[in-house]
Design an enzyme around this catalytic site. Structure first.
Site, PDB file in Angstrom:
ATOM      1  NE  ARG A  84      15.475  33.297   1.157  1.00  0.00           N
ATOM      2  CZ  ARG A  84      16.197  32.487   0.370  1.00  0.00           C
ATOM      3  NH1 ARG A  84      15.820  31.240   0.175  1.00  0.00           N
ATOM      4  NH2 ARG A  84      17.280  32.916  -0.232  1.00  0.00           N
ATOM      5  CE  LYS A 181      20.009  33.351   2.307  1.00  0.00           C
ATOM      6  NZ  LYS A 181      20.822  32.156   2.500  1.00  0.00           N
ATOM      7  CD  GLU A 214      18.220  24.114   5.075  1.00  0.00           C
ATOM      8  OE1 GLU A 214      17.873  24.758   4.081  1.00  0.00           O
ATOM      9  OE2 GLU A 214      18.114  24.547   6.246  1.00  0.00           O
TER      10      GLU A 214
END
Ligand SMILES: Cc1ncc(COP(=O)(O)O)c(C=O)c1O
Length: 329
Positions: A84, A181, A214
């Site tokens: 990620r 992220k 989320e």
């Protein structure tokens, strides 16, 4: 002590170090080791865990990060977190300071230097210092940083009594930024602050089509009345490493009859509120049952059996699974 014409002190290098130590004395932290490519190694004195103010990550938010866990002296699921991290780097047009294998090695060695056997590893990539411009400074070198710390801690009652969430009034990040992220967590921070101010534990983003997104640093999932584990699609939220792993582990509950199916799909707020269980999922929280959303009680108002079963599967995987890396302490 020299003073500037304004009367402010002009500090020497040793004054600065003293001041950084004084700051840490006022505000103690439990960071046990920090690697910085800019410093060229590891420091264990928290006063020295610093980054230049003109690093592009600091003043423009041009940086990414990820966090993996240390469990019983082993690192859990680092490859998924590194996958990620590399995807976030590419989307953010950040150059890597070295090959993936070298970054992995630095993470493991910094963990070893920390001596910490349980906690978290957070690591960042920045485009480096050198200007206050929008563009990264010409010739700037990417910065790679690794911090070893105890990890985020949530109240015990999140486990025993469950978590209370609210629909945040803050807009969800557009998909590109949500799936990357980056260090831009302003919406996530504001959402959590808003929830605490209103007496809730956390918030949940809803997207522009009315689909559940989320939470601040956690994913959410649901168990329907006919025992389907439903998770929102990952095209508008972060691909949580914990959720991805749990979606695999949850298959073990299907032959036993505890779950009928595991499904990744769009989830409307209406469907979410009709669920008999709701879960918060993430590396720090692991699995916690949501018992209230806005004014609605979920299920019987207590964490349910699927949330307990999933937590057990995850904890087992963290202790004895095949995703553990040895640390050479
Ligand atoms: C916005 C957001 N969503 C979800 C998660 C959960 O991801 P993970 O399971 O990898 O901790 C995180 C945590 O990193 C997060 O920051």
């Amino acid at each position: 002590m020299p003073v500037s014409p304004t009367g402010l002190r002009l500090l020497s290098a040793s004054d600065v170090i003293d001041q950084l130590r004084a700051l840490r004395a006022q505000q103690p932290v439990k960071y046990t080791a920090f690697y910085s490519s800019q410093l060229g190694g590891i420091v264990t004195d928290p006063a020295l865990m610093v980054i230049p103010f003109d690093d592009h990550m600091v003043h423009r938010g041009h940086g990414i990060f990820d966090t993996a866990g240390i469990v019983n002296g082993k690192i859990y699921d680092l490859e998924a977190h590194l996958d990620r991290f590399l995807k976030s780097a590419e989307r953010s047009k950040l150059k890597l300071p070295c090959a993936r294998a070298e970054m992995r090695d630095i993470i493991i060695k910094t963990t070893a230097a920390s001596g910490r056997r349980d906690g978290s590893i957070r690591y960042w990539l920045s485009s480096g210092p050198g200007s206050l411009d929008l563009m990264p400074a010409a010739g700037s070198q990417p910065g790679f940083f690794v911090m070893i710390f105890p990890g985020l801690v949530y109240p015990d009652k999140w486990k025993t009594e469950g978590v209370r969430v609210m629909t945040t009034t803050y807009p969800i990040k557009p998909p590109l930024y949500a799936i990357t992220k980056t260090t831009n967590y302003l919406p996530n921070v504001l959402m959590q602050m808003e929830a605490k101010e209103k007496g809730f534990d956390n918030g949940v983003f809803i997207d522009h089509d009315g689909h559940v997104g989320e939470s601040s640093n956690m994913n959410v999932a649901f168990v329907t009345n006919d025992n389907v584990l439903v998770h929102p699609k990952f095209d508008h939220i972060l691909s949580g490493c914990t959720s991805l792993r749990l979606l695999e582990l949850a298959q073990k509950l299907v032959p036993q009859g505890q779950l009928k199916e595991v499904r990744v799909t769009d989830v409307t707020l209406k469907d979410a509120l009709a669920a008999k269980e709701m879960l918060l999922i993430g590396s720090s929280v692991k699995v916690a049952g949501i018992v209230q959303w806005d004014a609605n009680t979920i299920g019987d108002g207590k964490p349910g059996p699927i949330s307990r079963a999933l937590l057990q599967l995850l904890e087992e995987d963290m202790r004895t699974g095949d995703r553990l890396i040895d640390v050479p302490y």
